[in-house]
Enzyme design. Structure first.
Site, PDB file in Angstrom:
ATOM      1  N   CYS A 289     -10.635  -4.840   0.369  1.00 29.43           N
ATOM      2  CA  CYS A 289     -11.664  -3.684   0.381  1.00 29.43           C
ATOM      3  C   CYS A 289     -12.416  -3.854  -0.848  1.00 29.43           C
ATOM      4  CB  CYS A 289     -11.063  -2.339   0.518  1.00 29.43           C
ATOM      5  SG  CYS A 289     -10.276  -1.698  -1.182  1.00 29.43           S
TER       6      CYS A 289
ATOM      7  N   ASN B 282       0.889  -1.343  -0.121  1.00 32.84           N
ATOM      8  CA  ASN B 282       0.132   0.030  -0.086  1.00 32.84           C
ATOM      9  C   ASN B 282       0.917   1.394   0.013  1.00 32.84           C
ATOM     10  OD1 ASN B 282       0.648  -0.820   2.715  1.00 32.84           O
ATOM     11  ND2 ASN B 282      -0.983   0.446   3.475  1.00 32.84           N
ATOM     12  N   ILE B 283       0.239   2.290  -0.823  1.00 32.88           N
ATOM     13  CA  ILE B 283       1.038   3.408  -0.920  1.00 32.88           C
ATOM     14  C   ILE B 283       0.156   4.687  -0.723  1.00 32.88           C
ATOM     15  CG2 ILE B 283       2.609   5.007  -2.504  1.00 32.88           C
ATOM     16  CD1 ILE B 283       3.024   2.136  -4.124  1.00 32.88           C
ATOM     17  N   GLU B 284       0.554   5.215   0.518  1.00 30.42           N
ATOM     18  CA  GLU B 284      -0.569   6.395   0.907  1.00 30.42           C
ATOM     19  C   GLU B 284      -0.028   7.910   0.471  1.00 30.42           C
ATOM     20  OE1 GLU B 284      -0.824   5.811   5.066  1.00 30.42           O
ATOM     21  OE2 GLU B 284      -2.011   4.084   4.803  1.00 30.42           O
TER      22      GLU B 284
ATOM     23  N   GLU C 255      -3.186  -4.544  -2.921  1.00 31.08           N
ATOM     24  CA  GLU C 255      -3.507  -5.622  -3.913  1.00 31.08           C
ATOM     25  C   GLU C 255      -3.727  -4.857  -5.294  1.00 31.08           C
ATOM     26  OE1 GLU C 255      -4.667  -4.870  -1.083  1.00 31.08           O
ATOM     27  OE2 GLU C 255      -6.597  -5.877  -0.494  1.00 31.08           O
TER      28      GLU C 255
ATOM     29  N   CYS D  42      -4.138   0.766  -2.265  1.00 27.04           N
ATOM     30  CA  CYS D  42      -3.904  -0.747  -1.673  1.00 27.04           C
ATOM     31  C   CYS D  42      -3.102  -1.458  -2.296  1.00 27.04           C
ATOM     32  CB  CYS D  42      -5.513  -1.360  -1.590  1.00 27.04           C
ATOM     33  SG  CYS D  42      -6.455  -0.522  -0.796  1.00 27.04           S
TER      34      CYS D  42
ATOM     35  N   CYS E 264     -10.772  -3.075  -4.258  1.00 29.53           N
ATOM     36  CA  CYS E 264      -9.878  -3.954  -4.733  1.00 29.53           C
ATOM     37  C   CYS E 264     -10.725  -5.211  -5.299  1.00 29.53           C
ATOM     38  CB  CYS E 264      -8.852  -4.544  -3.630  1.00 29.53           C
ATOM     39  SG  CYS E 264      -7.641  -3.145  -3.318  1.00 29.53           S
TER      40      CYS E 264
END
Ligand code: THU
Length: 133
Positions: free
Chosen positions: A89, A45-47, A58, A56, A92
Site C-alpha cells: 500500500c 498485519n495487526i488490526e 510490511e 500493515c 508502506c
C-alpha cells in the site's frame, strides 16, 4: 542477492502471515525484510477495533528491524493470501522509502504469480529525508 536468500525471505513472509491479527478483514498478510546487517526480520498485519489503527505486515517487519538497530533495508517480501500478487500500500511504500530507497520489493501469493519491483518504480519522485533540507 542470491536466489536462495530470496527463497528464504519468501518462506519467512508466508510463515509470518500465520501470526496475523486480522479479525476484521480476514486478510492475513506476512512480510519479511533483509536488512543492512544481513539479518532478516518478519512482521504481520495487526488490526484494531478502531480500524484506522490497523498496521500493515510490511510496516510491522520494518519497524521491528529498525527497533533492533538496523538502518537500511535491502529487500522487502510481502505475502498476501490471494490468487495474484499484490503490491504494498502507499503508506508502506513511503515507509520503505525512508530506509530503503534502493530496496527490491517482491510480492508473492497463493499461486506462482509474483511481482518483483524496485521502490523507484513503486514510488517515483518520492518525498524523503533529503527533502527536509
Ligand atoms: N495490508 C497489509 O498488511 N499490507 C498491505 O500492503 C496491504 C494491506 C493489511 C492491512 C489490513 O490489515 C488488511 O491487509 C486489509 O487491508
Amino acid at each position: 542477492m542470491t536466489a536462495a536468500a530470496l527463497t528464504r525471505l519468501e518462506k519467512l513472509a508466508r510463515a509470518a502471515a500465520k501470526s496475523s491479527y486480522s479479525p476484521y478483514s480476514q486478510f492475513a498478510v506476512g512480510a519479511s525484510v533483509l536488512a543492512g546487517s544481513g539479518k532478516t526480520y518478519t512482521g504481520t498485519n495487526i488490526e484494531n477495533a478502531s480500524f484506522g489503527l490497523c498496521n500493515c505486515a510490511e510496516r510491522t517487519a520494518i519497524f521491528t528491524a529498525i527497533a533492533a538497530g538496523e538502518k537500511k533495508l535491502k529487500c522487502v517480501v510481502i505475502y498476501t493470501p490471494t490468487p495474484t500478487a499484490t503490491p504494498p500500500c502507499g503508506a508502506c511504500r513511503q515507509v520503505i522509502n525512508e530506509f530503503g530507497p534502493q530496496a527490491r520489493v517482491v510480492s508473492v501469493c497463493d499461486s506462482d504469480d509474483r511481482l518483483d519491483l524496485s521502490l523507484d518504480t513503486l514510488l517515483p519522485g518520492a518525498f524523503g529525508p533529503g527533502n527536509l533540507g
